[in-house]
Design a protein around this motif. Structure first.
Motif, short mmCIF file in Angstrom:
data_model
loop_
_atom_site.label_atom_id
_atom_site.label_comp_id
_atom_site.label_asym_id
_atom_site.label_seq_id
_atom_site.Cartn_x
_atom_site.Cartn_y
_atom_site.Cartn_z
N ARG A 1 14.31 34.31 37.19
CA ARG A 1 15.33 33.52 36.90
C ARG A 1 15.76 32.27 37.62
N ASP A 2 16.04 31.23 37.21
CA ASP A 2 16.06 29.97 37.91
C ASP A 2 17.31 29.84 38.42
N LEU A 3 17.36 29.31 39.80
CA LEU A 3 18.45 29.21 40.93
C LEU A 3 18.82 27.78 41.27
N SER A 4 18.30 26.97 40.34
CA SER A 4 18.40 25.38 40.58
C SER A 4 19.82 25.02 40.60
N ALA A 5 20.58 25.65 39.80
CA ALA A 5 22.14 25.25 39.87
C ALA A 5 22.88 25.54 41.00
N HIS A 6 22.36 26.66 41.72
CA HIS A 6 22.95 27.12 42.94
C HIS A 6 22.32 26.74 44.43
N VAL A 7 21.22 26.38 44.31
CA VAL A 7 20.44 26.15 45.58
C VAL A 7 19.28 25.00 45.24
N ALA A 8 19.16 23.89 46.15
CA ALA A 8 17.97 23.17 45.87
C ALA A 8 16.82 23.70 46.04
N ASP A 9 16.26 24.72 46.94
CA ASP A 9 15.10 25.25 47.18
C ASP A 9 15.16 26.39 47.91
N ILE A 10 14.38 27.31 48.17
CA ILE A 10 14.25 28.41 48.75
C ILE A 10 14.02 28.23 50.47
N THR A 11 14.80 27.63 51.00
CA THR A 11 14.70 27.18 52.53
C THR A 11 15.67 27.71 53.37
N GLY A 12 15.52 27.56 54.83
CA GLY A 12 16.49 28.01 55.61
C GLY A 12 17.87 27.82 55.39
N THR A 13 18.20 26.99 54.66
CA THR A 13 19.45 26.99 54.39
C THR A 13 20.24 27.90 53.52
N CYS A 14 19.44 28.51 52.55
CA CYS A 14 20.06 29.81 51.89
C CYS A 14 19.56 31.11 52.60
N LEU A 15 18.80 31.00 53.57
CA LEU A 15 18.30 32.36 54.08
C LEU A 15 19.20 32.85 55.27
N THR A 16 20.21 32.33 55.77
CA THR A 16 21.03 32.91 56.76
C THR A 16 21.78 33.95 56.16
N ARG A 17 22.55 34.78 56.97
CA ARG A 17 23.40 35.91 56.45
C ARG A 17 24.23 35.17 55.42
N ASP A 18 24.94 34.31 55.61
CA ASP A 18 25.96 33.72 54.84
C ASP A 18 25.35 33.24 53.66
N GLY A 19 24.23 32.55 53.59
CA GLY A 19 23.61 32.13 52.28
C GLY A 19 23.06 33.19 51.56
N LEU A 20 22.42 34.18 52.04
CA LEU A 20 22.04 35.27 51.22
C LEU A 20 23.31 36.08 50.69
N ASP A 21 24.26 36.10 51.39
CA ASP A 21 25.29 36.81 50.71
C ASP A 21 26.00 36.14 49.45
N ALA A 22 26.00 34.71 49.44
CA ALA A 22 26.47 33.84 48.53
C ALA A 22 25.38 34.00 47.21
N LEU A 23 24.07 34.32 47.68
CA LEU A 23 22.91 34.48 46.68
C LEU A 23 23.12 36.04 45.88
N ARG A 24 23.69 36.73 46.93
CA ARG A 24 23.76 38.28 46.41
C ARG A 24 25.01 38.35 45.27
#
Length: 282
Positions: free
Chosen positions: A24-47
């Motif tokens: 499944r494509d996440l491009s509409a929500h994050v630019a890339d799978i990088t540190g920006t989205c891997l913090t606890r807050d970033g992961l909570d938003a993706l979950r």
């Protein structure tokens, strides 16, 4: 959750693997799978996203859909040497009293199934299946009891190593560890909540169908939390940093006589629950 990066080399897009094994494509929500989205807050938003609402990506991952390294924009690629008691014995070296840290240059990072080009003049290119740690929230001087909170997830790494360069070219491991393509990462990053016990994982590696490595993370000398805490004493860890945690016995250098990679061979490797890699040597 299982995060990945799909598409052509250098143009990968962010995605996740759904329960049916589709991307499944996440491009509409994050630019890339990088540190920006891997913090606890970033992961909570993706979950909070419903995977079924995300666009399906055409193709089958690791078949007709290429996957890149599961983390992009890696700032530091650290690794730990001789972290399995049985591998230290295989190498004829003492079990270290504290983690042996070295770096793999980030330019060595590759997709999990990308071809491995042997370096010109290489005579001793070797394999090492390893459990990879991906840092979520960064930090410095992290306490061991708090280290788990700084781990975003885990992945498969092949710590490819040119042994002559590593051991006989001036006393530094980095030259033998950082050549282009020597760091396949992925196929996906599995979030830490889906890995109940990272010290109870089977990991294995085959060359041309022959099983060389077949071990378990239970024989690690230092576990993931200890490694994260220790590494943070010497450098601030940042979101998206990657740490390879060592390899079980069965590397080519440990065979009698030693066995090293040749053009035309194929490596397959994997870790229970974290996926598999395949690299053709060219």
């Amino acid at each position: 959750m299982k995060f990945l990066r799909h598409g052509a080399r250098g143009a990968e897009k962010p995605g996740l693997l759904d329960q049916d094994g589709r991307v499944r494509d996440l491009s509409a929500h994050v630019a890339d799978i990088t540190g920006t989205c891997l913090t606890r807050d970033g992961l909570d938003a993706l979950r909070a996203l419903d995977p079924a609402s995300l666009p399906l990506v055409a193709g089958t991952p690791q078949d007709d859909l290429r996957l890149g390294a599961c983390v992009g924009g890696v700032g530091k690629f650290l690794a730990v040497g001789l972290n399995y008691a049985d591998h230290a014995a295989e190498a004829g070296m003492e079990v270290p009293a504290e983690p042996i840290l070295f770096t793999k240059w980030t330019s060595c990072i590759a997709g999990p199934d990308d071809d491995l080009a042997l370096p010109a003049g290489s005579t001793a290119t070797d394999w090492e299946v390893e459990l990879g740690i991906v840092i979520g929230d960064g930090g410095r001087d992290i306490a061991p009891d708090d280290a788990a909170r700084h781990i975003a997830g885990y992945c498969v790494i092949n710590d490819i190593s040119e042994r002559d360069w590593q051991l006989r070219r001036g006393g530094t491991w980095d030259k033998g560890k950082g050549y282009d393509g020597f760091g396949p990462i992925g196929p996906w990053l599995v979030t830490a909540d889906e890995v109940p016990d990272p010290r109870a994982l089977r990991l294995w590696l085959e060359v041309d169908g022959r099983r060389f490595q077949d071990g378990t993370t239970a024989t690690m000398v230092f576990g993931p939390e200890e490694i994260v805490a220790y590494a943070s004493r010497f450098a601030t860890l940042h979101p998206g940093d990657v740490i390879a945690t060592g390899t079980p016995p069965g590397v080519g250098m440990g065979q009698k006589p030693p066995v090293y990679l040749r053009r035309g061979q194929v490596m397959r490797l994997g870790i229970d629950g974290l996926g598999q890699q395949r690299q053709r040597v060219v």
